[in-house]
Motif scaffolding. Sequence first.
Motif, PDB file in Angstrom:
ATOM      1  N   MET A 114      81.525  18.096  46.030  1.00  0.00           N
ATOM      2  CA  MET A 114      82.126  19.246  45.169  1.00  0.00           C
ATOM      3  C   MET A 114      81.013  20.450  44.948  1.00  0.00           C
ATOM      4  N   ASN A 115      81.521  21.845  45.406  1.00  0.00           N
ATOM      5  CA  ASN A 115      80.586  22.794  45.272  1.00  0.00           C
ATOM      6  C   ASN A 115      80.932  23.675  44.133  1.00  0.00           C
ATOM      7  N   ILE A 116      80.238  23.964  43.183  1.00  0.00           N
ATOM      8  CA  ILE A 116      80.452  24.703  42.098  1.00  0.00           C
ATOM      9  C   ILE A 116      79.553  25.843  41.947  1.00  0.00           C
ATOM     10  N   LEU A 117      80.083  27.088  41.903  1.00  0.00           N
ATOM     11  CA  LEU A 117      79.444  28.500  41.935  1.00  0.00           C
ATOM     12  C   LEU A 117      79.458  28.981  40.372  1.00  0.00           C
ATOM     13  N   ILE A 118      78.252  29.245  39.963  1.00  0.00           N
ATOM     14  CA  ILE A 118      78.176  29.995  38.764  1.00  0.00           C
ATOM     15  C   ILE A 118      77.705  31.334  38.925  1.00  0.00           C
ATOM     16  N   ALA A 119      78.823  32.311  38.689  1.00  0.00           N
ATOM     17  CA  ALA A 119      78.431  33.796  38.904  1.00  0.00           C
ATOM     18  C   ALA A 119      78.703  34.504  37.775  1.00  0.00           C
ATOM     19  N   ILE A 120      78.086  34.215  36.592  1.00  0.00           N
ATOM     20  CA  ILE A 120      78.474  35.200  35.464  1.00  0.00           C
ATOM     21  C   ILE A 120      77.617  36.012  34.881  1.00  0.00           C
ATOM     22  N   ASP A 121      78.258  37.228  34.508  1.00  0.00           N
ATOM     23  CA  ASP A 121      77.521  38.357  34.131  1.00  0.00           C
ATOM     24  C   ASP A 121      76.943  38.248  32.642  1.00  0.00           C
ATOM     25  N   PRO A 158      72.320  34.426  39.710  1.00  0.00           N
ATOM     26  CA  PRO A 158      71.898  35.612  38.917  1.00  0.00           C
ATOM     27  C   PRO A 158      72.693  36.945  39.377  1.00  0.00           C
ATOM     28  N   LEU A 159      73.407  37.473  38.406  1.00  0.00           N
ATOM     29  CA  LEU A 159      74.132  38.933  38.621  1.00  0.00           C
ATOM     30  C   LEU A 159      73.278  39.916  38.221  1.00  0.00           C
ATOM     31  N   PHE A 160      73.324  40.978  38.801  1.00  0.00           N
ATOM     32  CA  PHE A 160      72.574  42.122  38.284  1.00  0.00           C
ATOM     33  C   PHE A 160      73.607  43.698  38.608  1.00  0.00           C
ATOM     34  N   ASP A 161      73.319  44.423  37.960  1.00  0.00           N
ATOM     35  CA  ASP A 161      74.177  45.750  38.044  1.00  0.00           C
ATOM     36  C   ASP A 161      73.350  47.057  38.249  1.00  0.00           C
ATOM     37  N   GLY A 162      74.157  48.120  38.057  1.00  0.00           N
ATOM     38  CA  GLY A 162      73.406  49.428  38.074  1.00  0.00           C
ATOM     39  C   GLY A 162      73.411  50.002  36.848  1.00  0.00           C
ATOM     40  N   GLN A 163      73.489  49.025  35.684  1.00  0.00           N
ATOM     41  CA  GLN A 163      73.463  49.685  34.463  1.00  0.00           C
ATOM     42  C   GLN A 163      72.318  48.838  33.767  1.00  0.00           C
ATOM     43  N   LYS A 164      72.258  47.647  33.835  1.00  0.00           N
ATOM     44  CA  LYS A 164      71.128  46.902  33.152  1.00  0.00           C
ATOM     45  C   LYS A 164      70.670  45.841  33.923  1.00  0.00           C
ATOM     46  N   HIS A 165      69.328  45.491  33.538  1.00  0.00           N
ATOM     47  CA  HIS A 165      68.786  44.315  34.136  1.00  0.00           C
ATOM     48  C   HIS A 165      68.865  44.302  35.398  1.00  0.00           C
ATOM     49  N   LEU A 166      68.568  45.255  36.234  1.00  0.00           N
ATOM     50  CA  LEU A 166      68.293  45.228  37.937  1.00  0.00           C
ATOM     51  C   LEU A 166      67.173  44.721  38.180  1.00  0.00           C
ATOM     52  N   ILE A 167      65.819  44.927  37.631  1.00  0.00           N
ATOM     53  CA  ILE A 167      64.704  44.385  37.904  1.00  0.00           C
ATOM     54  C   ILE A 167      64.775  42.899  38.058  1.00  0.00           C
ATOM     55  N   ASP A 168      65.245  42.326  36.784  1.00  0.00           N
ATOM     56  CA  ASP A 168      65.095  40.791  36.657  1.00  0.00           C
ATOM     57  C   ASP A 168      66.070  40.001  37.647  1.00  0.00           C
ATOM     58  N   GLY A 169      67.181  40.714  37.813  1.00  0.00           N
ATOM     59  CA  GLY A 169      68.042  40.042  38.477  1.00  0.00           C
ATOM     60  C   GLY A 169      67.808  40.079  40.223  1.00  0.00           C
ATOM     61  N   ILE A 170      67.359  41.139  40.712  1.00  0.00           N
ATOM     62  CA  ILE A 170      66.841  41.222  41.836  1.00  0.00           C
ATOM     63  C   ILE A 170      65.534  40.081  42.110  1.00  0.00           C
ATOM     64  N   LEU A 171      64.657  40.135  41.249  1.00  0.00           N
ATOM     65  CA  LEU A 171      63.425  39.070  41.548  1.00  0.00           C
ATOM     66  C   LEU A 171      63.964  37.792  41.285  1.00  0.00           C
ATOM     67  N   ALA A 172      65.207  37.604  40.669  1.00  0.00           N
ATOM     68  CA  ALA A 172      65.678  36.179  40.553  1.00  0.00           C
ATOM     69  C   ALA A 172      66.254  35.868  42.047  1.00  0.00           C
ATOM     70  N   TRP A 173      66.620  36.606  42.790  1.00  0.00           N
ATOM     71  CA  TRP A 173      67.166  36.301  44.063  1.00  0.00           C
ATOM     72  C   TRP A 173      66.310  36.076  45.080  1.00  0.00           C
ATOM     73  N   GLN A 174      65.176  36.599  45.049  1.00  0.00           N
ATOM     74  CA  GLN A 174      63.909  36.425  46.003  1.00  0.00           C
ATOM     75  C   GLN A 174      62.638  36.812  45.573  1.00  0.00           C
TER      76      GLN A 174
END
Length: 355
Positions: free
Chosen positions: A1-8, A40-56
Amino acid sequence: MNILIAIDRFEDALTSQEAASYVEEGVKAVHRTANVISVPLFDGQKHLIDGILAWQQGTKYTWKIPDANMKRRDVTAAAMNDRFYIDCSDLYGQTENMLQTSSYGLGQMLLNGLDLDYRVFTIALGETALFDGGMGMLERLGAQFYDLNEEKLAGPLDSESIKKVRRIDLSGLDDRLSESTFTVISDYDYYLFGNKSQIAAQSLPDEAKTKLDNQIWYLNEQFKKTGLYLSLEKGGHAGGLRALFESLFHARTLSSKEMIFEETSIEELLNEADIIIYGGGNVKPADNSLVAQALTQKVSSDKRFIYLAAGQQFAPPDHSVYYLNIYPDMTPETDSMKLGIQLQNSIQTLLNIAR
């Protein structure tokens, strides 16, 4: 089973990463052998930097930069491969005096990126309260502004300087800008000025709104003299910064949703998942984030979608999504650990029921 967590994120109580970690613990308590992937999600409003660095993997830079009221604060930028990321919410998300603001600090951030030999920039305009029309930024990047007597205005320039401008000279802009490409992240289609502008949406007295609105209108008229025509209908985010980047630097504008789906592998992960857990929280009544809305559009009968909300974030419109508000009484003072434990317990209960 594959479970994806994509919570804001849940306001400022839990970032996307923090919320996902609590949910993941609850998931693994029920499905110990499942393949669980936390996005990890990120948006154009807050937490862009941490979100980007969590991906790569990338490099984080922190500098003392003047904010909208020219008070120096620690501001973080990120760099990955050849791209430099700037989150304006760090600079302009806590403006104290909205009647006298300057984008000078953003100009400094761009210069720092240029000095580090980056020529590809992503700039998230975020939750900004900035109304100088980009004047301070342009000054820091080399533009010159002149008054009625053809005397150069002394900086740093701010929104109060707009009324003195009679001529703008953009010829002195840093040459490296012409070699650079820009992407702007904006989730707001504000008008540049008028009743549908960002200024009109502020909690300010009508007199103050009129003053700021007139200043942006006037500066736009001065830009026209240089041959620069700003977008009036959708360029008003960050007091006109969006329009300025689009018109002067030919920037491409993306929403948070478009950016995440473009820069991450979430589309592929979504297709492979059997269960998708997503959601977020708001203190004030609000729709789902653009990312959450995009995930809801992917609902299909062969997958189970679970939406965990808190506060006053509205339920997704698709009734086939399992929706649960895990903390309706969330406030700005809500303890982050209590919220996290509630997320963990709620998803564990839901998954046990569904087995």
